[in-house]
Design an enzyme around this catalytic site. Structure first.
Site, PDB file in Angstrom:
ATOM      1  N   GLU A  61      47.268  42.682  35.553  1.00 54.60           N
ATOM      2  CA  GLU A  61      47.618  41.341  35.060  1.00 54.60           C
ATOM      3  C   GLU A  61      48.984  41.359  34.378  1.00 54.60           C
ATOM      4  O   GLU A  61      49.711  40.357  34.393  1.00 54.60           O
ATOM      5  CB  GLU A  61      46.546  40.815  34.102  1.00 54.60           C
ATOM      6  CG  GLU A  61      45.139  40.670  34.685  1.00 54.60           C
ATOM      7  CD  GLU A  61      45.064  39.806  35.933  1.00 54.60           C
ATOM      8  OE1 GLU A  61      45.944  38.959  36.139  1.00 54.60           O
ATOM      9  OE2 GLU A  61      44.122  40.019  36.732  1.00 54.60           O
TER      10      GLU A  61
ATOM     11  N   HIS B  40      51.595  40.520  36.882  1.00 57.13           N
ATOM     12  CA  HIS B  40      51.683  39.063  37.060  1.00 57.13           C
ATOM     13  C   HIS B  40      52.428  38.435  35.876  1.00 57.13           C
ATOM     14  O   HIS B  40      53.284  37.568  36.034  1.00 57.13           O
ATOM     15  CB  HIS B  40      50.281  38.446  37.126  1.00 57.13           C
ATOM     16  CG  HIS B  40      49.537  38.704  38.412  1.00 57.13           C
ATOM     17  ND1 HIS B  40      50.059  38.401  39.642  1.00 57.13           N
ATOM     18  CD2 HIS B  40      48.290  39.207  38.644  1.00 57.13           C
ATOM     19  CE1 HIS B  40      49.166  38.706  40.597  1.00 57.13           C
ATOM     20  NE2 HIS B  40      48.086  39.199  40.016  1.00 57.13           N
TER      21      HIS B  40
ATOM     22  N   GLU C 184      51.308  39.115  43.982  1.00 61.91           N
ATOM     23  CA  GLU C 184      50.453  40.304  44.069  1.00 61.91           C
ATOM     24  C   GLU C 184      51.307  41.565  44.194  1.00 61.91           C
ATOM     25  O   GLU C 184      50.916  42.644  43.738  1.00 61.91           O
ATOM     26  CB  GLU C 184      49.494  40.148  45.257  1.00 61.91           C
ATOM     27  CG  GLU C 184      48.212  40.952  45.161  1.00 61.91           C
ATOM     28  CD  GLU C 184      47.306  40.528  44.003  1.00 61.91           C
ATOM     29  OE1 GLU C 184      46.439  41.342  43.641  1.00 61.91           O
ATOM     30  OE2 GLU C 184      47.455  39.409  43.459  1.00 61.91           O
TER      31      GLU C 184
END
Lengths: 498, 498
Positions: A267, A270, A296
């Site tokens: 995460e 991201h 991704e």
């Protein structure tokens, strides 16, 4: 009022700036719903989110926008403005391509299917699930035809294009076709080689406060900006919030810390992409992340390329031992084996980076056949069993729960999404191959704890580019070529068979 | 579409239901801003909140509403619908009474004054502060004249009416005038009596996790519904969120726990009022809390009437000792003395319940004079010094920081608000006087740990009434009379001189 030479472009950017600001409230309310909200708040939250969704949909479907879009194309725009106009038009198309009654039928079918799925999955109730999924598929096919008619793409390509603009089924076919040639053999060679290794499982319990502190410490190593974001807990980890205030979530178990830590690293990839989008354009679509696969590629760059890198692990292993105390399983070499353990299994989200593409490829092929009318919902179990056996040697017969009922994507009607996961893994390998070509001492730098070369490269080539270029253009500018799965294969061979 | 006999009323309720739902997102984003948001999120949050404020203001000032309001009055409405229409009109009036340019000048003057005040207060810079406050006062007077012209009230009454509908300056004059007669003498008698008492200060540090757990435990004792709300931390404690999901905040210090605990009990009173507003009408103004003074009557019912009740304290003192370990200062009798210690001081928010009205009365008298043109900003320090000496015997000369610069209300232009705090304390005393009349064993019940009679009474008479009645009607229905400050005086006499 000043008049400008680009009145229609300005009208469009003003609308999308308002949408961006209202979207901020939607993002935060959604994050809060997952991370904070007590159960009795759910109905009111749903109503509030529906209200603003209706309101912003009304703004995006204002008939005046169509004329502005047509006129803006003839206005004197810079290249960056023209890129923004392209992205505004994509966003406009997504909101305007489908008739309202189809959007409503889609919402009904997917929410019914998704809601029932939550209990049907636990009960392994394929028949019940299939009945609902048929309605979702029917609407999905209709949606695909509508988008195809209006875009000139084929129906399945039109679905892909929502998530991965510019990507086509023919390209994915070629790429996944290659992977299918070498993947089963590679998995066999790796599992054979790893069969003789001994890997110790870390022994819990692992204090949750210590896990959280460890995750935040590693996020700092990965240069997540805590002045512009947070880490919280939710039952399904995700990266939410807005670029100016990124909200990552994770979840903790008492008996296990590796999943949570690696999930947090994922995460964080991201999150750093979002935190480093181009600031001067923020609020306009051109400043948004490029696509699902590109997003991704950042989370997997962090999780797989960096997170499982032996040099990086050598640097965070002491933090892990510092968090939980020493034990043999927390020795660096054992942790390394743990993170690179390859083991065919039922569940996509639990898969290692080697077997993961098999899970994606079979979903891609099945859903493409479903949309194109070659398969029906009733064909899914047999297709699933066959592919799982062929690609991974796993027997899934009768186990629908851990088979075609394991993902939320189809119940939610998200056909065209799955491929992005593996395309992202391939892009990530391609970025690191490029970095190593440009910086031959990259691995030594990572091992020395210097991640700046990695982050500088990603910032310059990916993050700060936002949606300035098409994905192919961005890939060529960053790495000299469009997506090339050979880098992914080489990465796996080097890490697992080198 | 079905046609109804009340098309205009229905159009109005549809608009206000949308406003309620959008307000949910505003409330949550504001709560998050105080409780969670990292610093770099602030600009984007401000822009998002401004965007939705503009949008909802546009909905409230839609010219079509005026006709609907006029027509709805002639439609066949139930009494409850008529009460809702009255509240809709109040809300509409608040949004439509002021010209846009005045609203904008007000926002500019208050935000400049408030922003500078944060540093000016620390620097004791009265001259700098006064310059900005003059602009705020000028706009405030203009606002009052506008509201007066449109409402038929006097200028200062028109300002009060925004916070405390139906309350008039003449009533407050009468009430505060009485209080001023007896308050200084009462303070002298109490402080003389307490001079001989020995009160021990609890010795920290007090673990913050233990403080938080204690606060949540006491909130459970007070029957706060954690399935419909949360407790979090912010630098200025408040009660936020929405009735379906109440977000309370507190703050913790390592060296002190009493303020945080009592502050939490105070906010719990606000929270339970919100959690128990009439559900079937939720989303309409008639289901909202009645007024600021009524809200404060609930928080003070919890903090002062219940929280400082010796019987209640006897029940939570063991929880306090359980949280921090035993020490002499945590003996129940000492805690009781600590919570009822009366001590004239500079700071309103730190004041005990006996001296608190003095702080409010002087602010009320000064701001009323300011709005009515009898005083100017330059007169404030002398008025302040004189009143503080007369009412509390405290010398504030030259100490502007802890004098007229201590509150955020005037910088924010909130003239007409201060009185609500003490009116709330008086209403709270009136509610408990009524309960004791109706339930002579009330104190025994509280001492026995049974708070149900208190909560049942408040739920039935206050919470579930929402804005169904005017405040005077509600008070008469609940207690047989409109606001009567004799109950407050009797409460203080019994607790402190009994």
């Amino acid at each position: 009022m000043t008049t400008t030479a680009t009145p229609s472009y300005d009208a469009l950017t003003a609308t999308w700036l308002r949408l961006y600001r209202l979207g901020h409230l939607q993002s935060m309310a959604s994050w809060d719903q997952a991370a904070n909200m007590p159960p009795k708040g759910n109905t009111a939250r749903g109503q509030a989110l529906a209200e603003i969704a209706m309101l912003t949909h009304g703004m995006r479907t204002d008939p005046a926008l169509k004329d502005h879009l047509a006129r803006a194309k003839d206005e004197a725009l810079s290249d960056a403005q023209r890129a923004n106009l392209r992205e505004i038009e994509r966003n406009w198309f997504a909101a305007n391509a489908l008739p309202a009654e189809l959007v409503e039928r889609r919402a009904l079918a997917t929410s019914r299917c998704e809601y029932a799925w939550r209990t049907q999955r636990k009960a392994n109730d394929w028949a019940g699930f299939a009945a609902n999924l048929k309605s979702v598929l029917e609407v999905g096919r209709e949606e695909a035809r509508h988008l195809a008619d209006r875009s000139g793409l084929s129906p399945y390509d039109a679905l892909i294009d929502r998530f991965e603009p510019g990507m086509r089924g023919a390209t994915i076919d070629r790429i996944f076709g290659e992977v299918k040639q070498w993947l089963p053999g590679m998995i066999s060679r790796i599992t054979a080689r790893q069969a003789s290794e001994t890997t110790l499982a870390p022994q819990g319990p692992f204090d949750r406060a210590a896990q959280r502190a460890l995750c935040e410490r590693v996020m700092r190593v990965l240069q997540f900006d805590f002045d512009g974001g947070r880490l919280d807990v939710s039952s399904h980890p995700f990266s939410g919030g807005v670029p100016e205030d990124v909200r990552l979530t994770t979840r903790f178990r008492d008996d296990e810390f590796v999943q949570s830590l690696m999930g947090t690293i994922h995460e964080t990839g991201h999150g750093r992409y979002e935190q480093n989008l181009p600031r001067e354009l923020l609020g306009q679509p051109v400043a948004e992340a490029r696509s699902m696969a590109l997003h991704e590629s950042q989370s997997l760059a962090f999780e797989m390329q960096v997170g499982c890198h032996p040099g990086f692990l050598g640097n965070i292993a002491p933090l892990i031992r510092d968090a939980f105390g020493d034990q043999p399983a927390l020795a660096t070499a054992n942790l390394q084996r743990l993170l690179t353990r390859v083991q065919p299994g039922f569940i996509r989200v639990d898969a290692d980076e080697v077997t993961y593409p098999a899970h994606v490829i079979m979903r891609y092929e099945i859903e493409r056949g479903l949309i194109e009318g070659r398969y029906e919902v009733d064909d899914i179990p047999a297709l699933w069993d066959e592919q799982m056996m062929t690609l991974l040697g796993v027997d899934t017969r009768g186990n629908f729960r851990d088979g075609p009922m394991q993902d939320v994507h189809w119940p939610e009607g998200l056909f065209g999404y799955f491929a992005c996961y593996s395309l992202g893994a391939m892009y990530a390998a391609q970025w690191f191959a490029t970095m190593r070509r440009q910086m031959p001492d990259l691995d030594a730098q990572i091992s020395a704890g210097n991640l700046a070369p990695v982050f500088d490269w990603l910032r310059e080539n990916i993050w700060l580019q936002g949606s300035r270029w098409t994905t192919d253009e961005l890939a060529v500018r960053a790495s000299g070529e469009t997506l090339n799965p050979a880098h992914f294969k080489a990465h796996l061979e080097k890490r697992y068979l080198g």
